[in-house]
Design a protein around this motif. Structure first.
Motif, mmCIF file in Angstrom:
data_model
loop_
_atom_site.group_PDB
_atom_site.id
_atom_site.type_symbol
_atom_site.label_atom_id
_atom_site.label_comp_id
_atom_site.label_asym_id
_atom_site.label_seq_id
_atom_site.Cartn_x
_atom_site.Cartn_y
_atom_site.Cartn_z
ATOM 1 N N GLN A 73 79.454 69.247 37.244
ATOM 2 C CA GLN A 73 80.683 70.356 38.378
ATOM 3 C C GLN A 73 80.901 70.081 39.122
ATOM 4 O O GLN A 73 81.171 70.054 40.279
ATOM 5 N N TYR A 118 82.143 67.794 40.839
ATOM 6 C CA TYR A 118 83.156 67.445 41.273
ATOM 7 C C TYR A 118 84.259 68.511 41.713
ATOM 8 O O TYR A 118 85.081 68.595 42.660
ATOM 9 N N THR A 119 83.231 69.213 42.168
ATOM 10 C CA THR A 119 83.155 70.578 43.825
ATOM 11 C C THR A 119 82.564 69.735 45.296
ATOM 12 O O THR A 119 82.614 70.858 46.005
ATOM 13 N N ALA A 159 85.967 67.179 27.889
ATOM 14 C CA ALA A 159 85.692 68.322 28.544
ATOM 15 C C ALA A 159 85.531 67.752 30.328
ATOM 16 O O ALA A 159 86.164 68.702 30.955
ATOM 17 N N ASN A 160 84.759 66.678 30.593
ATOM 18 C CA ASN A 160 84.599 65.902 32.342
ATOM 19 C C ASN A 160 85.958 65.795 32.162
ATOM 20 O O ASN A 160 85.929 66.163 33.796
ATOM 21 N N LYS A 210 87.563 69.246 33.828
ATOM 22 C CA LYS A 210 86.930 69.711 34.506
ATOM 23 C C LYS A 210 87.517 68.778 36.350
ATOM 24 O O LYS A 210 87.413 69.723 37.348
ATOM 25 N N ALA A 265 90.879 69.396 37.405
ATOM 26 C CA ALA A 265 91.208 70.716 37.487
ATOM 27 C C ALA A 265 90.579 70.931 39.285
ATOM 28 O O ALA A 265 90.702 71.984 39.806
ATOM 29 N N ALA A 266 89.134 70.264 39.342
ATOM 30 C CA ALA A 266 89.298 70.335 40.840
ATOM 31 C C ALA A 266 89.451 69.702 41.774
ATOM 32 O O ALA A 266 89.109 69.741 42.966
#
Ligand SMILES: NC(=O)c1ccc[n+]([C@@H]2O[C@H](COP(=O)([O-])OP(=O)(O)OC[C@H]3O[C@@H](n4cnc5c(N)ncnc54)[C@H](O)[C@@H]3O)[C@@H](O)[C@H]2O)c1
Length: 346
Positions: free
Chosen positions: A71, A74-75, A93-94, A97, A100-101
């Motif tokens: 995460q 990702y950010t 799942a990854n 995420k 979404a980022a």
């Protein structure tokens, strides 16, 4: 400016991808994440895999940002493209995420083992700002691209039979041995044979039905360690078959092959036949013609293609999440056929 890449999962495939990005002037590896403390600290030695030497990656791991969690990567505002090379059970799942980022996402095959997870990816792709591409590398392998074109153009007439084979020794090198846990990897059926499932669909379209046999042998016990599948198409005289397994003796190594019999020629690919991997046999010729293809491989070409899509702002078409889901669905149909010992209609 080069596309800034963050790689998640520095195993066999993560290292292969890093080497490729590093050799491509249009990409720059800037960050990575691996939860193994040794790898997080930049010690990437060891590991295994079935094709090629993954040393000399051309990057200094210690010069990259090592993120504590996926995460965090990702950010990271200085990452444009997230390259997911995690074990298969962590893909969906990854991908969700990272999308979404707001990142572009390349994710190793298979998209997922479960169709429910594959659907989560498809939903996320619909809402995403970035592009997503599943890394179905056979669609980019030069000798396989040649075959796709030869079939589409009917270059040597109709295809009478097409047989694909992929064999390897048992993969005992994965992190925590996740590959040998069918729940996590889907075993040889979803990990290895999926390459041929996906390519069969790419070249011949969706079969009407499938019949498969398989063994749960010495590698995973409950998984499918060796599979032989016959794909049934409208034309009852066309044979399309794929066989894959990972139970060979460790001394066997790895092979991938195809033999495609056309009306007027027979194409034969063998990865082990260095310098003449693709041969074309034609009537009236004593020796087969060696077909020359660009000196590259599917992994380099898929990354080159995705970088181009990102640069041009056009979504990838050669392989998409929705298409990769269909390959996962066909693998499930093969599993059903193996278990019921019946032809499964699609
Ligand atoms: N396209 C191909 O030809 C090809 C070939 C081999 C593998 N693959 C695919 O690549 C993927 C990875 O396979 P591999 O052989 O590289 O696996 P691997 O076991 O060699 O590596 C997995 C890495 O992920 C790390 N990891 C595990 N959980 C993590 C987490 N939560 N966050 C960050 N890092 C984590 C591990 O420490 C390990 O370094 C699989 O989906 C596999 O099917 C594709």
């Amino acid at each position: 400016m080069a596309i800034r890449v963050g790689v998640v999962g520095i195993g066999f495939m993560g290292k292969a991808h890093i080497g490729i990005h590093a050799r491509n002037p249009r990409a720059k590896v800037v960050a990575f994440c691996d939860t193994d403390p040794k790898k997080a600290a930049g010690d990437w030695g060891g590991g295994g895999g079935n094709i090629g030497d993954q040393s000399n990656l051309g990057v200094d791991p210690k010069a990259l940002r090592s993120h504590r969690t996926p995460q965090d990567l990702y950010t990271d505002p200085e990452v444009d493209l997230v390259d997911i090379c995690l074990p298969t059970y962590l893909h969906a799942a990854n991908v969700v995420k990272a999308l979404a980022a707001g990142k572009h996402v390349l994710c190793e095959k298979p998209l997922a083992v479960s169709l429910k997870e594959a659907d989560l990816v498809i939903q996320a792709v619909k809402k995403a700002k970035g592009f997503m591409m599943p890394a179905h590398c056979m669609r980019f392998w030069p000798e396989w691209q040649w075959l796709k074109a030869a079939v589409a153009e009917k270059r040597f007439g109709k295809v009478l039979s097409a047989v694909f084979r992929r064999f390897g020794s048992t993969p005992v090198w994965s992190w925590g041995n996740w590959l040998l846990e069918p729940r996590l990897s889907g075993s040889a059926l979803f990990d290895l044979h999926i390459h041929d499932i996906d390519f069969v669909r790419y070249v011949f379209g969706e079969p009407q039905a499938v019949f498969a046999v398989g063994t749960a042998g010495k590698a995973t016990r409950e998984g499918m360690d060796h599979v032989v599948a016959t794909y049934l198409y409208r034309n009852p005289r066309q044979v399309v078959m794929a066989e894959g397994g990972w139970e060979a003796d460790p001394s066997y190594g790895f092979t991938m092959r195809y033999t495609v019999v056309f009306d007027r020629a027979t194409a034969d690919f063998d990865l082990a036949r260095e310098g003449k991997t693709l041969q074309l046999h034609k009537a009236g010729r004593k020796e087969p013609e060696v077909i020359k293809v660009p000196a590259t491989n599917g992994w380099e070409q898929e990354i080159e293609y995705f970088l181009t899509c990102i640069e041009k702002g056009t979504p990838p078409k050669v392989t998409t999440a929705a298409d990769a889901r269909k390959s996962v669905a066909l693998a499930h149909a093969e599993l059903e056929s193996i278990k019921k010992r019946k032809i499964v209609k699609l």
